[in-house]
Design an enzyme around this catalytic site. Structure first.
Site, PDB file in Angstrom:
ATOM      1  N   TYR A 126       0.829  -1.216   0.000  1.00 45.81           N
ATOM      2  CA  TYR A 126       0.000   0.000   0.000  1.00 45.81           C
ATOM      3  C   TYR A 126       0.862   1.265   0.000  1.00 45.81           C
ATOM      4  O   TYR A 126       0.459   2.301   0.502  1.00 45.81           O
ATOM      5  CB  TYR A 126      -0.950   0.011   1.203  1.00 45.81           C
ATOM      6  CG  TYR A 126      -2.128  -0.940   1.048  1.00 45.81           C
ATOM      7  CD1 TYR A 126      -2.226  -1.795  -0.036  1.00 45.81           C
ATOM      8  CD2 TYR A 126      -3.141  -0.964   1.995  1.00 45.81           C
ATOM      9  CE1 TYR A 126      -3.288  -2.660  -0.178  1.00 45.81           C
ATOM     10  CE2 TYR A 126      -4.221  -1.833   1.860  1.00 45.81           C
ATOM     11  CZ  TYR A 126      -4.278  -2.680   0.773  1.00 45.81           C
ATOM     12  OH  TYR A 126      -5.332  -3.544   0.637  1.00 45.81           O
ATOM     13  N   LYS A 173       5.021 -14.239   2.936  1.00 42.40           N
ATOM     14  CA  LYS A 173       5.145 -15.031   1.706  1.00 42.40           C
ATOM     15  C   LYS A 173       6.588 -14.927   1.233  1.00 42.40           C
ATOM     16  O   LYS A 173       6.881 -14.614   0.069  1.00 42.40           O
ATOM     17  CB  LYS A 173       4.148 -14.487   0.664  1.00 42.40           C
ATOM     18  CG  LYS A 173       3.943 -15.380  -0.539  1.00 42.40           C
ATOM     19  CD  LYS A 173       3.088 -16.598  -0.265  1.00 42.40           C
ATOM     20  CE  LYS A 173       3.062 -17.509  -1.476  1.00 42.40           C
ATOM     21  NZ  LYS A 173       2.351 -18.762  -1.255  1.00 42.40           N
ATOM     22  N   ASP A 207      -0.727 -18.251   2.888  1.00 44.44           N
ATOM     23  CA  ASP A 207      -1.826 -19.067   2.353  1.00 44.44           C
ATOM     24  C   ASP A 207      -2.153 -20.219   3.291  1.00 44.44           C
ATOM     25  O   ASP A 207      -3.323 -20.468   3.621  1.00 44.44           O
ATOM     26  CB  ASP A 207      -1.546 -19.530   0.916  1.00 44.44           C
ATOM     27  CG  ASP A 207      -0.104 -19.931   0.667  1.00 44.44           C
ATOM     28  OD1 ASP A 207       0.701 -19.838   1.609  1.00 44.44           O
ATOM     29  OD2 ASP A 207       0.226 -20.342  -0.453  1.00 44.44           O
ATOM     30  N   ASP A 231      -4.882  -6.124   5.776  1.00 44.05           N
ATOM     31  CA  ASP A 231      -6.196  -5.678   5.317  1.00 44.05           C
ATOM     32  C   ASP A 231      -7.080  -6.879   5.019  1.00 44.05           C
ATOM     33  O   ASP A 231      -8.216  -6.995   5.494  1.00 44.05           O
ATOM     34  CB  ASP A 231      -5.999  -4.814   4.056  1.00 44.05           C
ATOM     35  CG  ASP A 231      -7.254  -4.055   3.670  1.00 44.05           C
ATOM     36  OD1 ASP A 231      -8.232  -4.091   4.437  1.00 44.05           O
ATOM     37  OD2 ASP A 231      -7.260  -3.430   2.595  1.00 44.05           O
TER      38      ASP A 231
END
Ligand code: ATP
Length: 342
Positions: A126, A173, A207, A231
């Site tokens: 972001y 990740k 994930d 978020d």
């Protein structure tokens, strides 16, 4: 004797003005000694011919240090930069703290969910830096800094210490984004080893972490992640305890703190008077607790306790808004809480 404490009130747009009004009424009925400083942001500011994030609003928060904020609409794919992102970046509110808890009277698949999401609020995907390199090719920059990550990691571990929580889990990740998420992970691990080694700590590839979260959220305690993941996972976690109507939040920096619900401006139900004000009310209670930690005023603490007991009682006795399966509208729920204040 208590004096009145100034609090900046940004009602926001969409359902913002409706839920803000309900929450202000409840805080006043509970005797919280607050003086509201109304300021504009978002569409409400644009409507008055101001900037979407007016300088005077930022200055007011810098002056008074505490704000309660309703949601502000973020246009999809065009228009201005998110007001929420601007506010967090310009005031350096780098830590979003979002408690996600099961509530009596709000039945969901799981009981006893009690976790806290700590979201880095100023960097990550972001950053707002997007470029069209050539026609048909766009890039979006993910920014990770050592300083930005170390300060959010420190804040997360301090939160665990202060609230006597149990464990920190980092969602990442780094197997794919080896440099950006790799730096995030390395920086958190350094702060853990150097300053908080006694606190249990683990990591999850995001994930797999999300899968485990929906399989059994009671296994998680405090979760730390970068901006974008935070978020998404906040809304996912909200779905585990009854939806966006029941998850509060705070955006905290070194000097200032802005309290707001996790939900957005919900344009689909705006103006109908049916939105659930509970998430903003819970954010208001977080705000009172934050103020009490700073000023030690017992009247503030008493108001927070009274509101918390009252909304818990209202929910447990079946007084709920439509999103939670009840029949009350926004004002009806506010009245149900006020009636139960002690
Ligand atoms: P943003 O992108 O601005 O964060 P969002 O994607 O989280 O927004 P919301 O505006 O929060 O989306 O709305 C998502 C859904 O949840 C909508 O159907 C909306 O009506 C519902 N919702 C959100 N907040 C509330 C609330 N306080 N009471 C009832 N329903 C709500």
């Amino acid at each position: 004797m208590s004096s009145k404490y100034p609090v900046v009130l940004i009602a926001g747009d969409g359902i913002g003005p409706e839920v803000s009004k309900a929450v202000v009424n409840i805080l006043e009925a509970a005797g919280a000694p607050l003086e509201w400083i109304a300021c504009d942001a978002g569409l409400a500011a644009l409507d008055k011919g101001k900037e979407v994030m007016p300088e005077e609003t930022l200055e007011a928060v810098k002056k008074h240090h505490v704000a309660l904020k309703g949601p502000c609409t973020t246009p999809v794919g065009k228009g201005f930069t998110s007001v929420n992102v601007q506010l967090r970046k310009k005031l350096n509110l780098f830590a979003a703290i979002r408690p996600v808890r099961s509530l009596e009277g709000v039945p969901t698949r799981y009981e006893n969910v009690d976790m806290v999401i700590v979201r880095e609020n100023t960097e990550g995907l972001y950053s707002g830096v997007e470029n069209e390199i050539i026609k048909g090719l766009v890039t979006s920059m993910k920014v990770v800094t050592v300083d930005g990550t170390e300060r959010i990691a420190r804040r997360a571990f301090q939160y665990i210490q202060k609230r006597e929580r149990e464990k920190l889990t980092v969602f990442h990740k780094a197997n794919i984004m080896k440099m950006s998420d790799g730096l995030f992970l390395k920086s958190v691990e350094k702060i853990h080893q150097d300053e908080f080694a006694e606190i249990p700590y683990d990591t999850q590839i995001i994930d797999a972490g999300c899968m485990k979260l929906v399989q059994d959220p009671t296994k998680f305690d405090v979760l730390l992640m970068e901006n974008f993941y935070g978020d998404v996972v906040s809304d996912l976690a909200a779905g585990l305890v009854g939806g966006l109507g029941v998850v509060p939040g705070s955006n905290i920096g070194f000097e200032d703190a802005v309290f707001e619900a996790v939900h957005g401006s919900a344009p689909d139900i705006a103006g109908k008077g049916v939105a659930n004000p509970l998430a903003l009310l819970m954010s208001g209670v977080m705000m009172l607790n934050h103020m009490y930690e700073t000023n030690g005023d017992k009247q503030i603490h008493a108001a927070a306790e009274s509101i918390k007991a009252a909304y818990n009682k209202a929910l447990a006795e079946g007084d709920k808004t439509g999103d939670l399966g009840g029949s009350l509208d926004t004002d009806g729920f506010a009245k149900a809480v006020i009636k139960r204040l002690t």
